[in-house]
Design a protein around this motif. Structure first.
Motif, mmCIF file in Angstrom:
data_model
loop_
_atom_site.group_PDB
_atom_site.id
_atom_site.type_symbol
_atom_site.label_atom_id
_atom_site.label_comp_id
_atom_site.label_asym_id
_atom_site.label_seq_id
_atom_site.Cartn_x
_atom_site.Cartn_y
_atom_site.Cartn_z
ATOM 1 N N LEU A 10 0.835 -1.210 0.000
ATOM 2 C CA LEU A 10 0.000 0.000 0.000
ATOM 3 C C LEU A 10 0.861 1.248 0.000
ATOM 4 O O LEU A 10 0.520 2.248 -0.630
ATOM 5 C CB LEU A 10 -0.925 -0.016 1.209
ATOM 6 N N LYS A 11 2.036 1.198 0.677
ATOM 7 C CA LYS A 11 2.935 2.356 0.685
ATOM 8 C C LYS A 11 3.453 2.647 -0.710
ATOM 9 O O LYS A 11 3.572 3.795 -1.128
ATOM 10 C CB LYS A 11 4.093 2.114 1.636
ATOM 11 N N VAL A 22 -6.070 9.108 1.881
ATOM 12 C CA VAL A 22 -5.853 7.897 2.675
ATOM 13 C C VAL A 22 -4.389 7.752 3.050
ATOM 14 O O VAL A 22 -4.034 7.402 4.190
ATOM 15 C CB VAL A 22 -6.364 6.668 1.903
ATOM 16 N N CYS A 23 -3.491 8.039 2.106
ATOM 17 C CA CYS A 23 -2.055 7.934 2.386
ATOM 18 C C CYS A 23 -1.627 8.948 3.450
ATOM 19 O O CYS A 23 -0.815 8.641 4.332
ATOM 20 C CB CYS A 23 -1.261 8.166 1.108
ATOM 21 N N LEU A 24 -2.170 10.153 3.403
ATOM 22 C CA LEU A 24 -1.836 11.155 4.414
ATOM 23 C C LEU A 24 -2.271 10.695 5.807
ATOM 24 O O LEU A 24 -1.539 10.856 6.788
ATOM 25 C CB LEU A 24 -2.491 12.490 4.076
ATOM 26 N N GLN A 25 -3.464 10.119 5.901
ATOM 27 C CA GLN A 25 -3.950 9.637 7.196
ATOM 28 C C GLN A 25 -3.079 8.498 7.714
ATOM 29 O O GLN A 25 -2.777 8.416 8.912
ATOM 30 C CB GLN A 25 -5.409 9.177 7.075
ATOM 31 N N LEU A 26 -2.659 7.600 6.812
ATOM 32 C CA LEU A 26 -1.790 6.491 7.222
ATOM 33 C C LEU A 26 -0.442 7.002 7.702
ATOM 34 O O LEU A 26 0.084 6.562 8.733
ATOM 35 C CB LEU A 26 -1.610 5.502 6.065
ATOM 36 N N TRP A 27 0.129 7.930 6.995
ATOM 37 C CA TRP A 27 1.434 8.481 7.405
ATOM 38 C C TRP A 27 1.325 9.243 8.724
ATOM 39 O O TRP A 27 2.231 9.211 9.542
ATOM 40 C CB TRP A 27 1.969 9.397 6.301
ATOM 41 N N ARG A 28 0.209 9.944 8.917
ATOM 42 C CA ARG A 28 0.028 10.689 10.167
ATOM 43 C C ARG A 28 -0.121 9.739 11.344
ATOM 44 O O ARG A 28 0.444 9.958 12.421
ATOM 45 C CB ARG A 28 -1.196 11.597 10.049
ATOM 46 N N SER A 29 -0.904 8.656 11.159
ATOM 47 C CA SER A 29 -1.071 7.688 12.238
ATOM 48 C C SER A 29 0.209 6.919 12.515
ATOM 49 O O SER A 29 0.445 6.491 13.653
ATOM 50 C CB SER A 29 -2.198 6.710 11.883
ATOM 51 N N TYR A 60 3.376 6.098 -5.278
ATOM 52 C CA TYR A 60 3.153 6.253 -6.717
ATOM 53 C C TYR A 60 2.029 7.242 -6.979
ATOM 54 O O TYR A 60 2.146 8.153 -7.822
ATOM 55 C CB TYR A 60 2.830 4.889 -7.331
ATOM 56 N N GLU A 61 0.931 7.077 -6.201
ATOM 57 C CA GLU A 61 -0.191 7.981 -6.406
ATOM 58 C C GLU A 61 0.168 9.410 -5.985
ATOM 59 O O GLU A 61 -0.311 10.377 -6.565
ATOM 60 C CB GLU A 61 -1.415 7.490 -5.614
ATOM 61 N N TRP A 62 1.005 9.564 -4.937
ATOM 62 C CA TRP A 62 1.461 10.898 -4.506
ATOM 63 C C TRP A 62 2.232 11.589 -5.627
ATOM 64 O O TRP A 62 2.002 12.746 -5.939
ATOM 65 C CB TRP A 62 2.311 10.738 -3.249
ATOM 66 N N ILE A 63 3.155 10.845 -6.220
ATOM 67 C CA ILE A 63 3.935 11.422 -7.324
ATOM 68 C C ILE A 63 3.030 11.747 -8.508
ATOM 69 O O ILE A 63 3.143 12.804 -9.141
ATOM 70 C CB ILE A 63 5.048 10.445 -7.752
ATOM 71 N N SER A 64 2.081 10.870 -8.750
ATOM 72 C CA SER A 64 1.170 11.111 -9.866
ATOM 73 C C SER A 64 0.315 12.344 -9.607
ATOM 74 O O SER A 64 0.073 13.150 -10.512
ATOM 75 C CB SER A 64 0.273 9.883 -10.073
ATOM 76 N N THR A 65 -0.132 12.492 -8.352
ATOM 77 C CA THR A 65 -0.966 13.653 -8.010
ATOM 78 C C THR A 65 -0.191 14.949 -8.139
ATOM 79 O O THR A 65 -0.692 15.947 -8.666
ATOM 80 C CB THR A 65 -1.502 13.506 -6.585
ATOM 81 N N LEU A 66 1.049 14.952 -7.660
ATOM 82 C CA LEU A 66 1.875 16.146 -7.802
ATOM 83 C C LEU A 66 2.136 16.464 -9.272
ATOM 84 O O LEU A 66 2.102 17.621 -9.698
ATOM 85 C CB LEU A 66 3.196 15.962 -7.064
ATOM 86 N N SER A 67 2.396 15.429 -10.015
ATOM 87 C CA SER A 67 2.611 15.660 -11.449
ATOM 88 C C SER A 67 1.362 16.215 -12.102
ATOM 89 O O SER A 67 1.416 17.092 -12.978
ATOM 90 C CB SER A 67 3.011 14.341 -12.124
ATOM 91 N N TRP A 96 -10.172 9.240 -7.893
ATOM 92 C CA TRP A 96 -9.442 8.123 -7.306
ATOM 93 C C TRP A 96 -8.094 8.583 -6.755
ATOM 94 O O TRP A 96 -7.677 8.198 -5.675
ATOM 95 C CB TRP A 96 -9.264 7.024 -8.347
ATOM 96 N N GLN A 97 -7.415 9.427 -7.487
ATOM 97 C CA GLN A 97 -6.115 9.918 -7.033
ATOM 98 C C GLN A 97 -6.251 10.768 -5.774
ATOM 99 O O GLN A 97 -5.453 10.642 -4.837
ATOM 100 C CB GLN A 97 -5.442 10.732 -8.136
ATOM 101 N N LEU A 98 -7.238 11.662 -5.721
ATOM 102 C CA LEU A 98 -7.430 12.482 -4.537
ATOM 103 C C LEU A 98 -7.797 11.639 -3.327
ATOM 104 O O LEU A 98 -7.310 11.875 -2.211
ATOM 105 C CB LEU A 98 -8.520 13.525 -4.804
ATOM 106 N N LEU A 99 -8.657 10.652 -3.527
ATOM 107 C CA LEU A 99 -9.047 9.777 -2.430
ATOM 108 C C LEU A 99 -7.855 8.984 -1.907
ATOM 109 O O LEU A 99 -7.645 8.849 -0.693
ATOM 110 C CB LEU A 99 -10.162 8.834 -2.893
ATOM 111 N N THR A 100 -7.055 8.452 -2.846
ATOM 112 C CA THR A 100 -5.868 7.699 -2.440
ATOM 113 C C THR A 100 -4.873 8.590 -1.719
ATOM 114 O O THR A 100 -4.238 8.180 -0.729
ATOM 115 C CB THR A 100 -5.202 7.072 -3.675
#
Length: 387
Positions: free
Chosen positions: A19-20, A56-63, A25-32, A49-53
């Motif tokens: 998932l990481k 979710v990744c931000l919440q996982l990294w914060r936790s 990958y989705e973070w880089i894609s979103t920034l791009s 889908w990219q915004l939702l992902t």
């Protein structure tokens, strides 16, 4: 330690490696996508889908602890000399907080952004003894703000924007130390001040307040230190020192005293037995005709005599109160001892009476024993010979 913590995080989230990778990958894609908005075109479903992902990744990294949470600063509690202290230092407060413990005795509200003190600011905190309000943006104080602080012993209002001293401070029965330095006391109006003041001031700091003369607070019999440095004092008069018969230290450094004023202050302090250490050095001695001796206006004046009388009365009153307290304490101890002795004697007497009531009658005479015999009693030893 850092490597150990990193290993702990890695082992705890090893099952999320896949998932990481997706998140990265989705973070880089979103920034791009954000950077090259006009260069690429995506479908609306892919964007959602990219915004939702990404969320979710931000919440996982914060936790997981990879993203630091913003630190919430609060007032800290503690004790100093057995007094409850609440420290709200440098918290960007705009008003006095009303959710603190009402039993606070030392309150530090310095280095904040408080602009106005209201009548309700300290109504809940009547036990305050030491109050720090320096380095704020206080411009005004409503009448009655400090009336409820009857236990206040020291207050620091330095480095603010006040143009006058709240007159109610001088009527507090226990205020000993007052810091008002680094304020622009240009409109200091003491005509409405009730004299003599009730506050037993011992230390007063009005340094750097643009004062043209020393404030006339009436007789100050207990004031022993005055800091009036860094003031112009163009209208300084030696008569103002007659109200301070207990003065030991006065700081007039970086003031614009006249040569005569400097000489008069030095002579006055020497007569009091105080040190003129913080008085500007007089470069030359002026003739008495140009600068008369200050004694008739200070230590030999009726004001100075009245100040000394007030001081002696206060000392005598304190001595008698102390003696009365000691005498009352001794009497109370004696009364307690007498009460305890009487109570113990009563208990002992009651115990003896109970023990006497529980005893059986004791027969002394044999004749009484014969007369008191019952038929069913066994014959006495002396009657056995008749049978």
């Amino acid at each position: 330690m850092l490597s150990a913590n990193w290993g702990l995080h890695t082992s705890s989230f090893r099952h999320l490696d896949g998932l990481k990778v997706i998140c990265q990958y989705e973070w880089i894609s979103t920034l791009s996508f954000i950077i090259h908005w006009q260069a690429f075109e995506f479908r609306s479903m892919d964007l959602h889908w990219q915004l939702l992902t990404f969320i979710v990744c931000l919440q996982l990294w914060r936790s997981a602890g990879f993203i630091l949470q913003p630190e919430v600063r609060k007032c800290s509690y503690g004790h100093i000399d057995k007094l409850l202290r609440i420290r709200c230092y440098d918290l960007d407060l705009k008003e006095v907080p009303q959710n603190l413990k009402t039993s606070v005795e030392v309150l530090d509200l310095s280095h904040n952004r408080i602009r106005k003190l209201k009548t309700s600011s300290f109504q809940r905190y009547t036990d305050i003894k030491f109050l720090m309000l320096y380095d704020n943006m206080i411009l005004s104080v409503e009448v009655g703000t400090f009336e409820s602080l009857t236990s206040l012993q020291e207050i620091d209002l330095s480095n603010n924007g006040l143009t006058t001293i709240p007159l109610e401070l001088f009527q507090l029965p226990r205020l000993r130390n007052l810091y008002m330095d680094s304020n622009e006391l240009t409109s200091l109006n003491l005509q409405a001040l009730e004299k003599p003041i009730r506050a037993p001031l011992e230390y007063l700091n009005v340094a750097g307040c643009e004062l043209q003369e020393l404030p006339d607070l009436g007789i100050l019999p207990k004031l022993w230190q005055l800091n009036a440095s860094m003031n112009p004092l163009h209208n300084f008069s030696i008569d103002s020192l007659a109200n301070m018969c207990h003065l030991q230290v006065i700081d007039l450094t970086k003031s614009e005293l006249s040569k005569c004023g400097c000489q008069q202050v030095t002579n006055h302090l020497m007569m009091l037995g105080a040190s003129p250490k913080f008085v500007p050095v007089c470069l030359e001695a002026l003739d008495i005709r140009k600068c008369p001796l200050p004694y008739n206006r200070t230590i030999h004046s009726p004001t100075f005599a009245s100040c000394q009388t007030t001081l002696q009365f206060a000392e005598t009153r304190s001595f008698w109160l102390f003696g009365a307290g000691c005498f009352g304490g001794v009497c109370l101890v004696l009364l307690i001892v007498i009460f305890c002795v009487i109570h113990c004697r009563r208990k002992r007497a009651q115990r003896r009476m109970r023990n006497a009531q529980k005893r059986k009658p004791f027969v002394i005479s044999p004749r009484n024993a014969i007369n008191n015999r019952q038929p069913e009693d066994e014959p006495l030893h002396c009657d056995t010979s008749r049978k």
